[in-house]
Design a protein around this motif. Structure first.
Motif, short mmCIF file in Angstrom:
data_model
loop_
_atom_site.label_atom_id
_atom_site.label_comp_id
_atom_site.label_asym_id
_atom_site.label_seq_id
_atom_site.Cartn_x
_atom_site.Cartn_y
_atom_site.Cartn_z
N VAL A 1 -11.23 3.25 -8.60
CA VAL A 1 -10.44 3.77 -9.72
C VAL A 1 -8.95 3.46 -9.57
O VAL A 1 -8.17 3.65 -10.50
CB VAL A 1 -10.63 5.29 -9.87
N ALA A 2 -8.54 3.00 -8.37
CA ALA A 2 -7.12 2.73 -8.14
C ALA A 2 -6.97 1.81 -6.94
O ALA A 2 -7.94 1.57 -6.19
CB ALA A 2 -6.36 4.04 -7.91
N HIS A 3 -5.76 1.30 -6.76
CA HIS A 3 -5.42 0.49 -5.60
C HIS A 3 -4.04 0.93 -5.12
O HIS A 3 -3.12 1.12 -5.93
CB HIS A 3 -5.37 -1.00 -5.95
N GLU A 4 -3.91 1.09 -3.81
CA GLU A 4 -2.58 1.38 -3.25
C GLU A 4 -1.97 0.08 -2.75
O GLU A 4 -2.59 -0.68 -2.00
CB GLU A 4 -2.65 2.37 -2.09
N ALA A 5 -0.73 -0.19 -3.18
CA ALA A 5 0.00 -1.38 -2.75
C ALA A 5 0.76 -1.09 -1.47
O ALA A 5 1.41 -0.04 -1.34
CB ALA A 5 0.97 -1.83 -3.84
N ASP B 1 -8.02 -1.56 -15.84
CA ASP B 1 -7.81 -0.15 -16.17
C ASP B 1 -7.61 0.74 -14.96
O ASP B 1 -7.57 1.97 -15.09
CB ASP B 1 -9.01 0.37 -16.98
N ALA B 2 -7.54 0.16 -13.77
CA ALA B 2 -7.34 0.96 -12.56
C ALA B 2 -5.89 1.42 -12.47
O ALA B 2 -4.98 0.86 -13.08
CB ALA B 2 -7.72 0.15 -11.32
N ASP B 3 -5.67 2.48 -11.68
CA ASP B 3 -4.31 2.95 -11.41
C ASP B 3 -3.71 2.16 -10.25
O ASP B 3 -4.44 1.61 -9.42
CB ASP B 3 -4.33 4.44 -11.06
N LEU B 4 -2.39 2.14 -10.20
CA LEU B 4 -1.68 1.45 -9.13
C LEU B 4 -0.80 2.46 -8.39
O LEU B 4 0.11 3.04 -8.98
CB LEU B 4 -0.81 0.32 -9.69
N PHE B 5 -1.10 2.69 -7.11
CA PHE B 5 -0.31 3.57 -6.27
C PHE B 5 0.77 2.75 -5.58
O PHE B 5 0.46 1.73 -4.93
CB PHE B 5 -1.19 4.25 -5.22
N VAL B 6 2.01 3.18 -5.69
CA VAL B 6 3.14 2.48 -5.09
C VAL B 6 3.97 3.47 -4.29
O VAL B 6 4.33 4.53 -4.79
CB VAL B 6 4.02 1.82 -6.18
N LEU C 1 0.88 3.87 -13.34
CA LEU C 1 1.66 3.82 -12.12
C LEU C 1 1.74 5.21 -11.49
O LEU C 1 2.15 6.17 -12.13
CB LEU C 1 3.08 3.31 -12.40
N VAL C 2 1.34 5.29 -10.22
CA VAL C 2 1.41 6.55 -9.46
C VAL C 2 2.36 6.31 -8.29
O VAL C 2 2.07 5.51 -7.39
CB VAL C 2 0.02 6.98 -8.95
N VAL C 3 3.49 6.98 -8.30
CA VAL C 3 4.50 6.79 -7.26
C VAL C 3 4.24 7.79 -6.14
O VAL C 3 4.27 9.01 -6.35
CB VAL C 3 5.92 6.97 -7.81
N GLU C 4 4.00 7.26 -4.94
CA GLU C 4 3.72 8.11 -3.79
C GLU C 4 5.02 8.50 -3.09
O GLU C 4 5.85 7.64 -2.77
CB GLU C 4 2.82 7.40 -2.79
#
Length: 360
Positions: free
Chosen positions: A144-148, A195-200, A231-234
């Motif tokens: 459902v998402a990928h962390e960069a 459609d996946a989320d991107l964790f940054v 975009l999900v900011v960590e």
């Protein structure tokens, strides 16, 4: 800025000192200087001098002294590094030498000037790019998402994000590298994210004026055609507790742009619970040490406590560091929504070697 590789790789240049063939280290703390001398000898450097002044020469083209600086940066505290003066490649004549010693910077300053470690080339001439680790829904293991995660390449050697940011922060280059990390992550994910989320990952301390400092990241999202809500900011728990007021103002701007917020490396202590209530994140990421302590009963209690609080706040919970089926089943029973770790996939590049561009 030089050429990019499909927009995903960035190259930036800074002026940094070159390798030193000789270095003088002075301090009034004899024990501290003796410890430095032991480290130098362990690295094979010839050591001369007395109790308050070390004279080190490097017959390996300066690489030995570079390794010494790397070790000292990790072994000495900031206070200790401030208590040592350093003169690199000093003059040989008496008056000039005396003048250099009188104006010599502290070791802490010299380490910062050099990017702290032998990997100064990473900041001076490195190729920088993002790798991506999948985040899965625990109920069905769908991605459902990928962390960069930022990586650097110098002299054919890959350097991890932790070292990159350690160097950048010590050298005063954190805002620039943090921006590169955000925008590299976005550009690299654009062709395949769907459609996946991107964790940054981002450090709020690197954002001084949110509207100005984040404008290029906002533009990068627009250019990539990625919905801002993806975009999900960590934000790491350690950085979050340093300046609560600044943190909240930066997070407010994130949200005004449609971005979501994840609180990373959460444990179960008072500071974590306090931060959760103050930040009210959209995503809570359970810290790897806590997850990997399972099935310990104490860890179970802590995980359950964080999950319950996060769900009361309306946040999804990601369990990081999931490496075995046993742990995956455990965090699922304890209520975690998503999982991340080697069991589901290691960080990997999403570019092909044939597309790689290198400019010297």
């Amino acid at each position: 800025m030089a050429s990019t590789d499909g927009g995903a790789r960035r190259r930036e240049y800074w002026h940094v000192p070159g390798h030193a063939g000789r270095v003088l280290l002075g301090s009034t703390d004899g024990d501290l200087l003796a410890a430095v001398a032991r480290t130098a000898r362990a690295l094979g450097l010839p050591v001369a001098g007395g109790p308050d002044l070390l004279d080190l020469t490097d017959e390996d083209g300066g690489r030995g002294i570079a390794r010494l600086f790397q070790r000292l940066a990790r072994e000495l505290t900031t206070a200790e590094a401030d208590h040592v003066r350093v003169a690199t490649d000093p003059p040989t004549h008496g008056s000039a030498l005396a003048g250099r010693l009188l104006t010599a910077p502290t070791l802490a300053v010299e380490l910062a000037r050099r990017g702290v470690t032998a990997e100064i080339g990473v900041l001076a001439e490195a190729e920088l790019w993002s790798v991506y680790q999948p985040v899965v829904r625990l109920s069905d293991r769908s991605v459902v998402a990928h962390e960069a995660l930022l990586r650097g390449l110098v002299d054919g050697r890959e350097v991890g994000g932790e070292d990159l940011f350690f160097v950048a922060e010590s050298a005063g280059w954190l805002p620039r590298l943090d921006r590169i990390g955000r925008e590299s992550a976005i550009a690299g994910a654009a062709p395949w994210l769907d459609d996946a989320d991107l964790f940054v990952n981002s450090d709020p301390a690197s954002v001084i004026r949110p509207r100005t400092d984040l404008a290029s990241t906002e533009q990068a999202l627009h250019d990539a055609g990625i919905d801002p809500t993806r975009l999900v900011v960590e934000v790491g728990e350690v950085s979050a507790v340093s300046d609560r007021g600044h943190l909240l103002s930066v997070l407010e701007h994130y949200r005004s742009l449609g971005w979501r917020v994840a609180l990373d490396d959460v444990a179960a202590g008072w500071s974590s619970r306090s931060l959760l209530a103050a930040v009210r994140p959209d995503v809570v990421k359970l810290g790897r040490p806590l997850v990997q302590a399972l099935p310990d009963d104490g860890a179970r209690t802590m995980v359950r406590s964080v999950v319950e609080l996060a769900h009361r706040l309306g946040a999804l919970v990601v369990a990081e560091g999931v490496e075995t089926e046993q742990v995956a089943e455990e965090v699922t029973r304890l209520g975690a929504d998503l999982g991340q770790g080697w069991l589901f996939g290691r960080p990997a590049s999403r570019w092909t070697p044939s597309a790689r561009v290198v400019t010297r």
